[in-house]
Enzyme design. Sequence first.
Site, PDB file in Angstrom:
ATOM      1  N   ARG A  58       0.901  -1.130   0.072  1.00 25.29           N
ATOM      2  CA  ARG A  58      -0.110   0.099   0.069  1.00 25.29           C
ATOM      3  C   ARG A  58       0.540   1.332  -0.560  1.00 25.29           C
ATOM      4  O   ARG A  58       0.373   2.233  -0.774  1.00 25.29           O
ATOM      5  CB  ARG A  58      -1.029  -0.073   1.493  1.00 25.29           C
ATOM      6  CG  ARG A  58      -2.099  -1.131   0.878  1.00 25.29           C
ATOM      7  CD  ARG A  58      -3.100  -1.167   2.159  1.00 25.29           C
ATOM      8  NE  ARG A  58      -2.154  -1.890   3.195  1.00 25.29           N
ATOM      9  CZ  ARG A  58      -3.024  -2.303   4.165  1.00 25.29           C
ATOM     10  NH1 ARG A  58      -3.840  -0.912   4.907  1.00 25.29           N
ATOM     11  NH2 ARG A  58      -2.264  -2.936   5.085  1.00 25.29           N
ATOM     12  N   GLU A  95       1.219  -4.735  13.849  1.00 23.56           N
ATOM     13  CA  GLU A  95      -0.538  -4.742  14.410  1.00 23.56           C
ATOM     14  C   GLU A  95      -1.072  -5.887  14.515  1.00 23.56           C
ATOM     15  O   GLU A  95      -1.249  -7.122  14.975  1.00 23.56           O
ATOM     16  CB  GLU A  95      -1.286  -3.759  14.231  1.00 23.56           C
ATOM     17  CG  GLU A  95      -2.258  -3.343  14.778  1.00 23.56           C
ATOM     18  CD  GLU A  95      -3.892  -2.781  14.413  1.00 23.56           C
ATOM     19  OE1 GLU A  95      -4.604  -2.774  14.878  1.00 23.56           O
ATOM     20  OE2 GLU A  95      -4.055  -2.681  13.497  1.00 23.56           O
TER      21      GLU A  95
HETATM   22  O1  PRP Z   1       2.128   0.008  12.053  1.00 22.17           O
HETATM   23  P1  PRP Z   1       2.393  -1.294  11.420  1.00 22.17           P
HETATM   24  O2  PRP Z   1       1.898  -1.803  12.309  1.00 22.17           O
HETATM   25  O3  PRP Z   1       3.822  -1.625  11.052  1.00 22.17           O
HETATM   26  O4  PRP Z   1       1.564  -1.371  10.644  1.00 22.17           O
HETATM   27  C1  PRP Z   1       1.389  -0.396   9.133  1.00 22.17           C
HETATM   28  C2  PRP Z   1       1.532  -1.539   8.387  1.00 22.17           C
HETATM   29  O5  PRP Z   1       0.484  -2.548   7.862  1.00 22.17           O
HETATM   30  C3  PRP Z   1      -0.163  -2.188   6.735  1.00 22.17           C
HETATM   31  O6  PRP Z   1       1.158  -3.133   5.762  1.00 22.17           O
HETATM   32  P2  PRP Z   1       0.880  -4.714   5.463  1.00 22.17           P
HETATM   33  O7  PRP Z   1       2.019  -5.628   5.802  1.00 22.17           O
HETATM   34  O8  PRP Z   1      -0.406  -5.288   6.493  1.00 22.17           O
HETATM   35  O9  PRP Z   1       1.404  -4.930   4.201  1.00 22.17           O
HETATM   36  P3  PRP Z   1       0.487  -4.618   2.123  1.00 22.17           P
HETATM   37  O10 PRP Z   1       0.271  -3.092   2.430  1.00 22.17           O
HETATM   38  O11 PRP Z   1       1.177  -5.691   1.792  1.00 22.17           O
HETATM   39  O12 PRP Z   1      -0.869  -4.870   2.810  1.00 22.17           O
HETATM   40  C4  PRP Z   1      -0.049  -0.545   5.901  1.00 22.17           C
HETATM   41  O13 PRP Z   1      -0.003  -1.180   4.775  1.00 22.17           O
HETATM   42  C5  PRP Z   1       1.242  -0.915   7.100  1.00 22.17           C
HETATM   43  O14 PRP Z   1       2.228  -0.544   6.012  1.00 22.17           O
HETATM   44  N1  ADE Z   2      -5.558  -1.530  11.774  1.00 25.09           N
HETATM   45  C1  ADE Z   2      -5.052  -1.988  10.605  1.00 25.09           C
HETATM   46  N2  ADE Z   2      -5.727  -1.346   8.903  1.00 25.09           N
HETATM   47  C2  ADE Z   2      -5.542  -1.331   7.832  1.00 25.09           C
HETATM   48  N3  ADE Z   2      -3.702  -1.517   8.077  1.00 25.09           N
HETATM   49  C3  ADE Z   2      -3.391  -1.769   9.064  1.00 25.09           C
HETATM   50  N4  ADE Z   2      -1.679  -2.377   8.974  1.00 25.09           N
HETATM   51  C4  ADE Z   2      -1.537  -2.194  10.051  1.00 25.09           C
HETATM   52  N5  ADE Z   2      -2.340  -1.787  11.053  1.00 25.09           N
HETATM   53  C5  ADE Z   2      -3.880  -2.270  10.369  1.00 25.09           C
END
Ligand code: PRP
Ligand code: ADE
Length: 170
Positions: A58, A95
Amino acid sequence: MDIKEFIRNVPDFPRKGIQFKDITPLLANGQALRFVIKSLADEFRDKDIELVVGPEARGFLIGAPLAYELGAGFVPVRKEGKLPYHTLKGEYTLEYGEDKLEIHTDSIKKGQKVLIVDDLLATGGTIKTVVDLVEKLEGNIVGLAFLIELGFLEGRKVLARYDVRSLLEF
Ligand SMILES: O=P(O)(O)OC[C@H]1O[C@H](OP(=O)(O)OP(=O)(O)O)[C@H](O)[C@@H]1O
Ligand SMILES: Nc1ncnc2[nH]cnc12
């Protein structure tokens, strides 16, 4: 524009207890997407950003158009095993899980002005890993920009040394 309207809350995804903030309705609306990219760019327009760095997946969706809007280049940080050239690697927890991220070793020149971007700041685990990779390459981190910040998870605390901006807080 009230961009909160374009963020869909999905309970218990990807795990029970997580309130997932789904940005796909925002991405699908041309006016909302343009508004958020321009708003994030406005926070850093006068800072001569040379490179926007964003993590898969993302972070690409927000980071690449933001780089375009700022006239900067874009550097992808990818999950392990996806980048083809020499890489630096960092492990992290987020998270709802853990993973490994990589960056190309030649992607940032010493002292280049970098803006780090992601869609969402939760615990900060992901973005702190990106910060550490950029610092190992001696990039100059001018700031960090997020579309959404989950304030109750206090991700900002691990980023206290930096200029952190977010458009929406939950
Ligand atoms: O602050 P944090 O607890 O580290 O969480 C935030 C991260 O989690 C999600 O990515 P995800 O790893 O789900 O990957 P994606 O973007 O491929 O969906 C979001 O896009 C952030 O990069
Ligand atoms: N609650 C949440 N929603 C979407 N993306 C996330 N990445 C980590 N926590 C998330």
